[in-house]
Design an enzyme around this catalytic site. Structure first.
Site, PDB file in Angstrom:
ATOM      1  N   LYS A 189     -24.281  48.643  45.497  1.00  0.00           N
ATOM      2  CA  LYS A 189     -24.330  49.982  46.092  1.00  0.00           C
ATOM      3  C   LYS A 189     -23.957  51.000  45.017  1.00  0.00           C
ATOM      4  O   LYS A 189     -23.010  50.793  44.253  1.00  0.00           O
ATOM      5  CB  LYS A 189     -23.355  50.070  47.282  1.00  0.00           C
ATOM      6  CG  LYS A 189     -23.832  49.266  48.501  1.00  0.00           C
ATOM      7  CD  LYS A 189     -22.923  49.496  49.700  1.00  0.00           C
ATOM      8  CE  LYS A 189     -23.222  48.530  50.827  1.00  0.00           C
ATOM      9  NZ  LYS A 189     -24.233  48.974  51.770  1.00  0.00           N
ATOM     10  N   HIS A 247     -17.327  41.035  50.651  1.00  0.00           N
ATOM     11  CA  HIS A 247     -17.495  42.466  50.367  1.00  0.00           C
ATOM     12  C   HIS A 247     -16.159  43.189  50.141  1.00  0.00           C
ATOM     13  O   HIS A 247     -15.996  43.928  49.183  1.00  0.00           O
ATOM     14  CB  HIS A 247     -18.237  43.164  51.510  1.00  0.00           C
ATOM     15  CG  HIS A 247     -19.574  42.553  51.842  1.00  0.00           C
ATOM     16  ND1 HIS A 247     -20.392  41.998  50.897  1.00  0.00           N
ATOM     17  CD2 HIS A 247     -20.235  42.422  53.017  1.00  0.00           C
ATOM     18  CE1 HIS A 247     -21.508  41.547  51.472  1.00  0.00           C
ATOM     19  NE2 HIS A 247     -21.432  41.794  52.765  1.00  0.00           N
ATOM     20  N   LYS A 347     -16.849  45.247  63.895  1.00  0.00           N
ATOM     21  CA  LYS A 347     -18.152  45.584  64.485  1.00  0.00           C
ATOM     22  C   LYS A 347     -17.926  46.300  65.808  1.00  0.00           C
ATOM     23  O   LYS A 347     -16.835  46.215  66.387  1.00  0.00           O
ATOM     24  CB  LYS A 347     -18.963  44.311  64.712  1.00  0.00           C
ATOM     25  CG  LYS A 347     -19.355  43.622  63.415  1.00  0.00           C
ATOM     26  CD  LYS A 347     -20.643  42.850  63.555  1.00  0.00           C
ATOM     27  CE  LYS A 347     -20.991  42.088  62.298  1.00  0.00           C
ATOM     28  NZ  LYS A 347     -21.609  42.900  61.245  1.00  0.00           N
TER      29      LYS A 347
HETATM   30  C1  BG6 Z   1     -23.580  41.452  55.594  1.00  0.00           C
HETATM   31  C2  BG6 Z   1     -22.883  40.896  56.797  1.00  0.00           C
HETATM   32  O1  BG6 Z   1     -23.235  40.735  54.438  1.00  0.00           O
HETATM   33  O2  BG6 Z   1     -23.185  42.820  55.427  1.00  0.00           O
HETATM   34  C3  BG6 Z   1     -23.216  41.699  58.037  1.00  0.00           C
HETATM   35  O3  BG6 Z   1     -23.302  39.542  56.983  1.00  0.00           O
HETATM   36  C4  BG6 Z   1     -22.905  43.163  57.809  1.00  0.00           C
HETATM   37  O4  BG6 Z   1     -22.521  41.206  59.168  1.00  0.00           O
HETATM   38  C5  BG6 Z   1     -23.540  43.651  56.514  1.00  0.00           C
HETATM   39  O5  BG6 Z   1     -23.424  43.885  58.912  1.00  0.00           O
HETATM   40  C6  BG6 Z   1     -23.075  45.052  56.188  1.00  0.00           C
HETATM   41  O6  BG6 Z   1     -23.818  45.540  55.104  1.00  0.00           O
HETATM   42  P1  BG6 Z   1     -24.109  47.090  54.957  1.00  0.00           P
HETATM   43  O7  BG6 Z   1     -24.775  47.216  53.639  1.00  0.00           O
HETATM   44  O8  BG6 Z   1     -24.987  47.468  56.111  1.00  0.00           O
HETATM   45  O9  BG6 Z   1     -22.773  47.772  55.032  1.00  0.00           O
END
Ligand code: BG6
Length: 507
Positions: A189, A247, A347
């Protein structure tokens, strides 16, 4: 092109009919094509087990580009040119025949170019196929040139420390570490890459970036979506494995790592790994004091109903899987002694917002009678792309009255360039052989070590302190309690043009 000369490249995607290919990979590769970032000679070989003709398959991909590309609908001429490079192989990943067909395509591509091209094999598949695909590539010597051939492996990389180590060993016997690109799309990103620039190209912040001046740091990734159609995968994963292990811990590394000696892949990866290895590992008894988990119940997000997690498709009715995690971590090194790092994600929260908040300490000496809001730096990753510093200012007038205001850097106001998608940056890096933004085996293992005591404690006590929160509300109260000794709130970016500049609570 980012700079390096690119050789003819054959990009193979396993899992060509999957969501990731449709929504992310093909739109990203198409955007690289229209931006002239791909080599002039390239081929896109897509493999999956469902029957399809090249023509139908290309139309299916076009639908994905039209719907999901940041550049909107595909240009007809460009798409026609692009799509002639796409071919489809119908094949079972479990059968060697599939890879024999793949070899034919790869060989004929090299023959056309009169040279052996770069090969990129993207595993957009369920984790159970990683080993069998790797084995076939290895047996047929399709990916054996260390300098030219690369595999890209999506998360989840294993489901715990043991399986991750096993997978690393398995891959390590078939490919060199330099050929393995473990992808975490957060690292691609734009705003996340900019943290490196912000920290290491601006000398003014570095002297403050430590326990003397920083009170605590919050890293929050809030999502408004529920698990949707991914219940089958998610129910055996949960937010800790799905988001924190990768992440959010990656963001933590970028925010807290030492300055590498150079902007060079191994140096950056060394600095990140050292940081990850310094995160304090909790003892079982410490887990419930420092980590909060939650699960959403039925509610409304953006005026749309979201079912209770337990009623989502393919989720077990008594599931104790967490859809929300807030955790406090410490980094046991000289720079960060005693500074808590709060990581939160969930979520079905009221809105999508990913924010890193660096809360500075109060000034030790107070000369004004007003309460002073200590400085705070907010790095907003999405959906707003923004860096904002909160500081005290005198309210105009005859009195010495103070108020917190913010100084804002907003991408859209400063740049006309459109922002590439994370997958564009990362796929181009793989083609160029640049692993800076990818995870190394030792870093993935170190991240698993951090989350293992939490996974184990939750496995042992599946219902203890599992907090329920209504979809469309901000997280369980226990998450707010976790930050309370340090901050009143979890922070989010101030909404522009609102009168009240003081940051509002979110999670
Ligand atoms: C993914 C997860 O790696 O990242 C998902 O498996 C999540 O559950 C997603 O929704 C979020 O990514 P971004 O780029 O939409 O923030």
């Amino acid at each position: 092109m980012k700079g390096k000369k690119l050789y003819p490249a054959a990009i193979t995607i396993f899992g060509a009919k999957g969501d990731l290919t449709h929504r992310k990979l093909i739109p990203a590769i198409y955007n690289l094509f229209i931006g002239n970032h791909l080599p002039s000679s390239f081929s896109l070989i897509c493999v999956d087990f469902l029957p399809d003709s090249d023509e139908e398959f290309r139309n299916y991909l076009l639908g994905g580009v039209n719907e999901f590309s940041r550049n909107g609908k595909a240009d007809e001429m460009k798409w026609n040119e692009f799509s002639t490079r796409i071919c489809y192989i119908q094949g079972d990943f479990l059968k060697l025949d599939t890879f024999v067909s793949l070899r034919k395509k790869l060989d004929s591509f090299d023959k056309e170019n009169k040279q052996r091209g770069t090969r990129l094999f993207y595993y957009a598949v369920a984790p159970r196929f990683i080993e069998v695909i790797s084995d076939s590539l290895y047996k047929l010597k399709l990916c054996h040139q260390e300098k030219k051939d690369r595999i890209v492996v999506e998360k989840p990389f294993g489901t715990d420390l043991d399986s991750s180590k096993r997978l690393n060993r398995f891959l390590g016997k078939r490919f060199a570490e330099a050929q393995i690109y473990r992808i975490d799309h957060y690292l691609g990103k734009e705003t996340v890459q900019n943290i490196l620039a912000f920290r290491f190209a601006n000398y003014v912040f570095e002297p403050l970036w430590n326990h003397k001046y920083i009170d605590h740091i919050q890293i929050s990734v809030a999502e408004s979506v529920g698990v949707g159609k991914r219940g089958g995968y998610y129910d055996s994963s949960g937010a800790l494995r799905d988001m924190i292990q990768n992440h959010l811990l990656q963001l933590l590394c970028i925010v807290a790592m030492e300055c590498p000696d150079a902007y060079q892949a191994e140096m950056i990866r060394n600095a990140k790994t050292r940081l990850m290895q310094s995160v304090r590992i909790y003892k079982p008894a410490e887990v419930f004091k420092n980590v909060v988990r939650g699960q959403y119940t039925a509610g409304m997000v953006d005026d749309k109903p979201i079912p209770a997690y337990r009623n989502e498709d393919q989720v077990s009715s008594g599931s104790t899987t967490e859809t929300f995690v807030a955790a406090k971590f410490f980094i046991d090194n000289k720079r960060w002694k005693g500074v808590p790092f709060f990581l939160g994600t969930g979520k079905a929260l009221p809105k999508q917002t990913s924010v890193i908040a660096v809360q500075f300490k109060e000034s030790p000496h107070k000369i004004f009678k007003d309460d002073i809001v200590p400085n705070r730096l907010i790095i907003s990753i999405q959906p707003e792309l923004e860096i904002c510093l909160l500081f005290e200012s005198k309210v105009p007038g005859l009195e010495m009255k103070l108020q917190a205001v913010d100084m804002d850097f907003i991408y859209q106001e400063n740049y006309t360039e459109s922002i590439p998608e994370a997958y564009e940056a990362l796929i181009l890096d793989v083609l160029e052989g640049d692993a800076t933004l990818f995870m190394r085996a030792d870093q993935v293992d170190a991240a698993w070590k951090v989350v293992m005591p939490i996974l184990n404690a939750w496995k042992k006590f599946p219902t203890r302190q599992l907090h329920f929160y209504e979809a469309g509300t901000w997280a369980p109260a226990a998450a707010r309690e976790l930050v309370k000794p340090y901050a009143k709130h979890w922070f989010q970016l101030p909404v522009k043009n609102k009168v009240q500049p003081i940051l509002k609570d979110s999670l």
